[in-house]
Design a protein around this motif. Sequence first.
Motif, PDB file in Angstrom:
ATOM      1  N   THR A  81       2.741   2.416  -6.433  1.00 16.21           N
ATOM      2  CA  THR A  81       2.575   2.397  -5.095  1.00 16.21           C
ATOM      3  C   THR A  81       2.833   3.923  -4.977  1.00 16.21           C
ATOM      4  OG1 THR A  81       3.428   0.116  -4.891  1.00 16.21           O
ATOM      5  CG2 THR A  81       3.619   1.329  -3.004  1.00 16.21           C
ATOM      6  N   ARG A  82       2.532   4.091  -3.730  1.00 20.77           N
ATOM      7  CA  ARG A  82       2.943   5.882  -3.142  1.00 20.77           C
ATOM      8  C   ARG A  82       4.213   5.593  -2.331  1.00 20.77           C
ATOM      9  NH1 ARG A  82      -1.009   8.553   0.969  1.00 20.77           N
ATOM     10  NH2 ARG A  82      -0.194  10.862   1.779  1.00 20.77           N
ATOM     11  N   LEU A  83       4.841   6.758  -2.556  1.00 15.59           N
ATOM     12  CA  LEU A  83       6.040   6.993  -1.618  1.00 15.59           C
ATOM     13  C   LEU A  83       5.769   8.031  -0.633  1.00 15.59           C
ATOM     14  CD1 LEU A  83       8.764   6.951  -5.022  1.00 15.59           C
ATOM     15  CD2 LEU A  83       7.445   4.954  -3.766  1.00 15.59           C
ATOM     16  N   THR A 116      14.292   7.190  -5.042  1.00 12.10           N
ATOM     17  CA  THR A 116      13.320   5.851  -5.232  1.00 12.10           C
ATOM     18  C   THR A 116      12.378   5.844  -6.616  1.00 12.10           C
ATOM     19  OG1 THR A 116      12.953   5.623  -2.915  1.00 12.10           O
ATOM     20  CG2 THR A 116      11.269   4.375  -3.053  1.00 12.10           C
ATOM     21  N   ARG A 117      12.034   7.201  -6.538  1.00 12.22           N
ATOM     22  CA  ARG A 117      11.456   7.013  -7.662  1.00 12.22           C
ATOM     23  C   ARG A 117      11.459   7.306  -8.894  1.00 12.22           C
ATOM     24  NH1 ARG A 117       8.753  11.975  -5.866  1.00 12.22           N
ATOM     25  NH2 ARG A 117       6.827  10.652  -5.253  1.00 12.22           N
ATOM     26  N   ILE A 118      12.974   6.993  -8.393  1.00 14.46           N
ATOM     27  CA  ILE A 118      13.818   6.589 -10.228  1.00 14.46           C
ATOM     28  C   ILE A 118      13.873   5.946 -10.153  1.00 14.46           C
ATOM     29  CG2 ILE A 118      16.585   6.829 -11.495  1.00 14.46           C
ATOM     30  CD1 ILE A 118      16.735   9.640  -9.347  1.00 14.46           C
ATOM     31  N   LEU A 119      13.899   4.787  -9.210  1.00 14.75           N
ATOM     32  CA  LEU A 119      14.102   2.958  -9.371  1.00 14.75           C
ATOM     33  C   LEU A 119      12.243   2.334  -9.831  1.00 14.75           C
ATOM     34  CD1 LEU A 119      14.938   0.287  -8.864  1.00 14.75           C
ATOM     35  CD2 LEU A 119      13.937   0.610  -6.214  1.00 14.75           C
ATOM     36  N   THR A 120      10.786   3.143  -9.117  1.00 15.08           N
ATOM     37  CA  THR A 120       9.796   2.920  -9.311  1.00 15.08           C
ATOM     38  C   THR A 120       9.093   3.076 -10.619  1.00 15.08           C
ATOM     39  OG1 THR A 120       8.880   5.191  -8.158  1.00 15.08           O
ATOM     40  CG2 THR A 120       8.966   2.875  -6.675  1.00 15.08           C
ATOM     41  N   ASP A 139       0.335  -0.834   0.249  1.00 16.90           N
ATOM     42  CA  ASP A 139       0.063  -0.215   0.012  1.00 16.90           C
ATOM     43  C   ASP A 139       0.828   1.069  -0.078  1.00 16.90           C
ATOM     44  OD1 ASP A 139      -3.164  -1.381   0.517  1.00 16.90           O
ATOM     45  OD2 ASP A 139      -1.943  -2.084   2.662  1.00 16.90           O
ATOM     46  N   PHE A 140       2.099   1.369   0.728  1.00 16.98           N
ATOM     47  CA  PHE A 140       2.775   2.166   0.708  1.00 16.98           C
ATOM     48  C   PHE A 140       4.503   1.546   0.611  1.00 16.98           C
ATOM     49  CE2 PHE A 140      -0.758   3.686   3.293  1.00 16.98           C
ATOM     50  CZ  PHE A 140      -1.252   4.922   2.361  1.00 16.98           C
ATOM     51  N   MET A 142      -1.255  -1.756  11.660  1.00 18.20           N
ATOM     52  CA  MET A 142      -2.030  -2.261  12.098  1.00 18.20           C
ATOM     53  C   MET A 142      -3.619  -2.705  11.794  1.00 18.20           C
ATOM     54  SD  MET A 142      -0.177  -1.432  15.610  1.00 18.20           S
ATOM     55  CE  MET A 142      -0.658  -2.403  16.819  1.00 18.20           C
ATOM     56  N   LYS A 143      -3.821  -1.284  11.356  1.00 20.11           N
ATOM     57  CA  LYS A 143      -5.089  -1.076  10.643  1.00 20.11           C
ATOM     58  C   LYS A 143      -5.460  -2.724   8.447  1.00 20.11           C
ATOM     59  CE  LYS A 143      -5.700   3.149  12.093  1.00 20.11           C
ATOM     60  NZ  LYS A 143      -5.676   4.474  11.645  1.00 20.11           N
ATOM     61  N   GLY A 144      -4.179  -2.889   9.013  1.00 22.35           N
ATOM     62  CA  GLY A 144      -4.417  -4.007   7.679  1.00 22.35           C
ATOM     63  C   GLY A 144      -3.290  -3.957   6.028  1.00 22.35           C
ATOM     64  N   ARG A 145      -3.426  -2.306   6.278  1.00 20.31           N
ATOM     65  CA  ARG A 145      -2.465  -1.778   5.295  1.00 20.31           C
ATOM     66  C   ARG A 145      -0.814  -3.167   4.796  1.00 20.31           C
ATOM     67  NH1 ARG A 145      -4.254   1.864   2.387  1.00 20.31           N
ATOM     68  NH2 ARG A 145      -6.319   2.924   3.633  1.00 20.31           N
ATOM     69  N   ASP A 146       0.176  -2.754   3.928  1.00 17.96           N
ATOM     70  CA  ASP A 146       1.384  -3.641   4.020  1.00 17.96           C
ATOM     71  C   ASP A 146       2.081  -2.109   3.699  1.00 17.96           C
ATOM     72  OD1 ASP A 146       0.763  -6.251   4.430  1.00 17.96           O
ATOM     73  OD2 ASP A 146       0.563  -6.564   2.476  1.00 17.96           O
ATOM     74  N   TYR A 147       3.093  -2.300   4.550  1.00 17.37           N
ATOM     75  CA  TYR A 147       4.098  -1.242   3.773  1.00 17.37           C
ATOM     76  C   TYR A 147       5.499  -1.759   3.760  1.00 17.37           C
ATOM     77  CZ  TYR A 147       1.328   3.040   6.018  1.00 17.37           C
ATOM     78  OH  TYR A 147       0.358   3.887   6.589  1.00 17.37           O
ATOM     79  N   VAL A 148       6.019  -1.016   2.392  1.00 19.07           N
ATOM     80  CA  VAL A 148       7.762  -0.743   2.301  1.00 19.07           C
ATOM     81  C   VAL A 148       8.273  -0.528   2.677  1.00 19.07           C
ATOM     82  CG1 VAL A 148       8.938  -1.519   0.144  1.00 19.07           C
ATOM     83  CG2 VAL A 148       7.097  -2.800   0.515  1.00 19.07           C
ATOM     84  N   LEU A 149       9.942  -0.819   3.423  1.00 22.71           N
ATOM     85  CA  LEU A 149      10.229   0.092   4.002  1.00 22.71           C
ATOM     86  C   LEU A 149      12.033  -0.028   3.276  1.00 22.71           C
ATOM     87  CD1 LEU A 149      12.250   1.814   5.793  1.00 22.71           C
ATOM     88  CD2 LEU A 149      13.151  -0.339   7.313  1.00 22.71           C
ATOM     89  N   VAL A 150      12.577   1.144   2.259  1.00 20.05           N
ATOM     90  CA  VAL A 150      13.931   0.924   1.906  1.00 20.05           C
ATOM     91  C   VAL A 150      14.716   2.377   1.928  1.00 20.05           C
ATOM     92  CG1 VAL A 150      12.701   0.673  -0.588  1.00 20.05           C
ATOM     93  CG2 VAL A 150      12.297   2.238   0.072  1.00 20.05           C
ATOM     94  N   SER A 151      15.811   1.928   1.879  1.00 20.44           N
ATOM     95  CA  SER A 151      17.115   3.739   2.172  1.00 20.44           C
ATOM     96  C   SER A 151      17.407   4.037   1.197  1.00 20.44           C
ATOM     97  CB  SER A 151      17.798   2.420   2.985  1.00 20.44           C
ATOM     98  OG  SER A 151      18.146   1.060   1.630  1.00 20.44           O
TER      99      SER A 151
END
Length: 230
Positions: free
Chosen positions: A50-52, A39-43, A29-30, A72-81
């Motif tokens: 997916t929203r950054l 990160t936008r260059i990669l996406t 989701d995010f 905790m409300k049911g959304r999936d998040y990705v963490l990137v450096s």
Amino acid sequence: MSVLYVVATPIGNLEDITIRALKVMREADFIACEDTRKTRILTSKYHIKTRLIPYHEYNKKSAADAIAGGIMKGRDYVLVSEAGTPLISDPGSYLVRLCIEKGIKVVPIPGPSSVLTAISASGLNTSEFTFIGFLPKKEGKRKKLLAKLKDEKRVFILFEPGRSVEKLLADINEIMGNVKICYAKELTKIYEFIETKDVKTITEEIKNRPELTKGELTVIVDPSPIEEAD
């Protein structure tokens, strides 16, 4: 409850990303980014919509609370450096620790790492190593840590901005002597440079080739005397 995916991204060459990483980034989701512009260059290259959202050193507490709440409300998040594997010299550890404390599942998606990339091409004895990252900026603390590392039996790995690397090499030579190092610049990028020699030789080389002090550097140091290291 959904999960936090900790995703490794390229350190230079955008083709160095796994199929699994792309899939997770598309389906989340995010994507929480240390630098949304990079990160936008990669996406953009891989047509990921997916929203950054920003997650960095200066907003990590408020952003981590919001991300954990969203999971905790049911959304999936990705963490990137900014590049490479998160949590290595970046603020990601705060978010991961918070998620673990809240019982949120953390799923690592492995991939590029400047540390392991440099090790693989160094030719040094890296069966054991110590990761240091960035040294303190203040000269006194910097030299104190290097003096402590002089007694290390393992190679150790540093990150250093190109603008200050000549000072780093001078400090290493002053405190440890003419030890062997691996000097890795701009890994996987167009101007990649990797060389393993004694610190005096590399110092002379970069004085004659100032372009070698530009960009991001990973330096692996073998603190043992050269005759012992060989």
